[in-house]
Design an enzyme around this catalytic site. Structure first.
Site, PDB file in Angstrom:
ATOM      1  N   THR A  57     -24.075   2.124  13.609  1.00  0.00           N
ATOM      2  CA  THR A  57     -22.958   2.952  14.095  1.00  0.00           C
ATOM      3  C   THR A  57     -21.916   3.124  12.989  1.00  0.00           C
ATOM      4  OG1 THR A  57     -21.633   1.184  15.058  1.00  0.00           O
ATOM      5  CG2 THR A  57     -23.310   2.136  16.460  1.00  0.00           C
ATOM      6  N   GLY A  61       9.852  -1.681   8.144  1.00  0.00           N
ATOM      7  CA  GLY A  61      10.737  -2.619   7.427  1.00  0.00           C
ATOM      8  C   GLY A  61      10.334  -2.942   5.991  1.00  0.00           C
ATOM      9  N   LYS A  89     -10.721   2.203   9.912  1.00  0.00           N
ATOM     10  CA  LYS A  89     -10.833   0.738  10.108  1.00  0.00           C
ATOM     11  C   LYS A  89     -12.217   0.410  10.708  1.00  0.00           C
ATOM     12  CE  LYS A  89      -5.853  -0.031  10.479  1.00  0.00           C
ATOM     13  NZ  LYS A  89      -5.253   1.313  10.622  1.00  0.00           N
ATOM     14  N   GLY A 114       9.436   1.468   5.221  1.00  0.00           N
ATOM     15  CA  GLY A 114      10.427   2.217   6.006  1.00  0.00           C
ATOM     16  C   GLY A 114      10.430   1.807   7.468  1.00  0.00           C
ATOM     17  N   ALA A 115       9.762   2.590   8.315  1.00  0.00           N
ATOM     18  CA  ALA A 115       9.812   2.372   9.766  1.00  0.00           C
ATOM     19  C   ALA A 115       9.464   0.932  10.169  1.00  0.00           C
ATOM     20  CB  ALA A 115       8.877   3.354  10.460  1.00  0.00           C
TER      21      ALA A 115
HETATM   22  P1  BMP Z   1       4.331   4.270   9.534  1.00  0.00           P
HETATM   23  O1  BMP Z   1       4.791   4.479   8.081  1.00  0.00           O
HETATM   24  O2  BMP Z   1       4.726   5.373  10.434  1.00  0.00           O
HETATM   25  O3  BMP Z   1       4.683   2.919  10.044  1.00  0.00           O
HETATM   26  O4  BMP Z   1       2.725   4.372   9.525  1.00  0.00           O
HETATM   27  C1  BMP Z   1       1.922   3.476   8.855  1.00  0.00           C
HETATM   28  C2  BMP Z   1       0.492   3.941   8.807  1.00  0.00           C
HETATM   29  O5  BMP Z   1      -0.283   2.936   8.147  1.00  0.00           O
HETATM   30  C3  BMP Z   1      -0.167   4.156  10.155  1.00  0.00           C
HETATM   31  O6  BMP Z   1      -1.114   5.205  10.004  1.00  0.00           O
HETATM   32  C4  BMP Z   1      -0.890   2.852  10.443  1.00  0.00           C
HETATM   33  O7  BMP Z   1      -2.054   3.036  11.213  1.00  0.00           O
HETATM   34  C5  BMP Z   1      -1.277   2.412   9.031  1.00  0.00           C
HETATM   35  N1  BMP Z   1      -1.367   0.946   8.844  1.00  0.00           N
HETATM   36  C6  BMP Z   1      -0.272   0.126   9.056  1.00  0.00           C
HETATM   37  O8  BMP Z   1       0.810   0.572   9.465  1.00  0.00           O
HETATM   38  N2  BMP Z   1      -0.417  -1.214   8.804  1.00  0.00           N
HETATM   39  C7  BMP Z   1      -1.570  -1.776   8.395  1.00  0.00           C
HETATM   40  O9  BMP Z   1      -1.609  -2.970   8.177  1.00  0.00           O
HETATM   41  C8  BMP Z   1      -2.673  -0.939   8.182  1.00  0.00           C
HETATM   42  C9  BMP Z   1      -2.552   0.416   8.423  1.00  0.00           C
HETATM   43  O10 BMP Z   1      -3.594   1.200   8.230  1.00  0.00           O
END
Ligand code: BMP
Length: 249
Positions: free
Chosen positions: A92, A211, A85, A208-209
């Protein structure tokens, strides 16, 4: 091979649209590397790419740490995305981009908030010269994201538009290799698809996690689904990965 071809090849070979977000945690760096490698090898045939976050970079460093995981992904035929991101001033940003490229990553996620001139211009130029992908964060998956990404903004030329629409247009204008749009808002995925055209890859996290529903995200126009905890935190990550792969076909 271009990033687009690499991910398409892996997606076809494994019949999968799942990008694994490997966000494991462990205070012991050796245990963290071993667990990361083990999880990756277990689910490698069910996914089409690997996405690493800054969590692993902070814990392991890029050299002799994260680069080992990147190499293993390549051995499994999987392209790798660094979810950095990136969002700083040009010099930098360029340093970060170069470091991720040297660690072996095939693509890097950047935030468009900083703009082109003296911001992301250096990142796109470096990526272009090395054949690497730049993926733009267009709309996040968390509930609070709406407050900013749906905010109306007036560009220098033109009428007020939600911020995410301006970002989607920037992705097309800057020739990004893909965009990230949260799976929790399928209607936004559909609007972004309309703005970026048929050929830009849409990566959708929040499945998933958080929603998000795989089928709704794909029906709205997502190409690839990013899944983390719902795979790696399961008792058997390979069963979970196979399930998400099948749901997304
Ligand atoms: P998870 O499926 O465990 O929720 O993880 C989602 C992944 O996607 C994480 O690495 C998070 O940093 C990334 N992510 C996100 O969840 N939502 C965004 O809008 C952008 C992301 O990069």
């Amino acid at each position: 091979m271009s990033f687009e071809d690499m991910i398409l090849k892996a997606s076809r070979a494994n019949k999968s649209k799942i990008v694994l977000a490997l966000d494991l945690e462990n205070p012991d760096p050796n245990a963290l590397v071993q667990k990361s490698l083990q999880t990756l090898k277990t689910v490698g045939t069910y996914i089409c790419a690997l996405k690493l976050n800054r969590q692993l970079v902070l814990s392991l460093g890029l050299r002799n740490g994260v680069d080992r995981i990147v190499r293993t992904a390549h051995e499994l035929g999987l392209p790798t995305i660094m979810d950095a991101k990136i969002n700083d001033v040009g010099h930098t940003n360029e340093f970060m981009m170069r470091s991720y490229i040297e660690a072996g990553f095939d693509g890097v996620i950047v935030s468009p908030v900083v703009g082109w001139e003296g911001g992301l211009d250096s990142v796109f130029h470096l990526a272009g010269s090395k054949g690497k992908a730049v993926i733009l964060l267009v709309y996040m998956s968390n509930p609070g994201a709406e407050a900013f990404y749906s905010l109306e903004a007036t560009p220098a030329k033109g009428n007020p538009k939600p911020v995410f629409e301006l970002f989607a247009k920037m992705a097309a204008e800057w020739k990004a290799n893909g965009v990230v749009v949260g799976a929790t808002k399928p209607e936004i995925i559909a609007r972004v698809r309309g703005l970026v055209g048929r050929h830009m890859a849409i990566f959708s996290p929040g499945i998933g996690a958080q929603g998000g529903d795989p089928k709704r995200a794909l029906a709205a126009g997502a190409d690839y689904l990013i899944v983390g905890r719902s795979i790696y935190a399961e008792a058997d990550p390979s069963i979970a990965a196979a399930r998400y792969r099948d749901l997304a076909m």
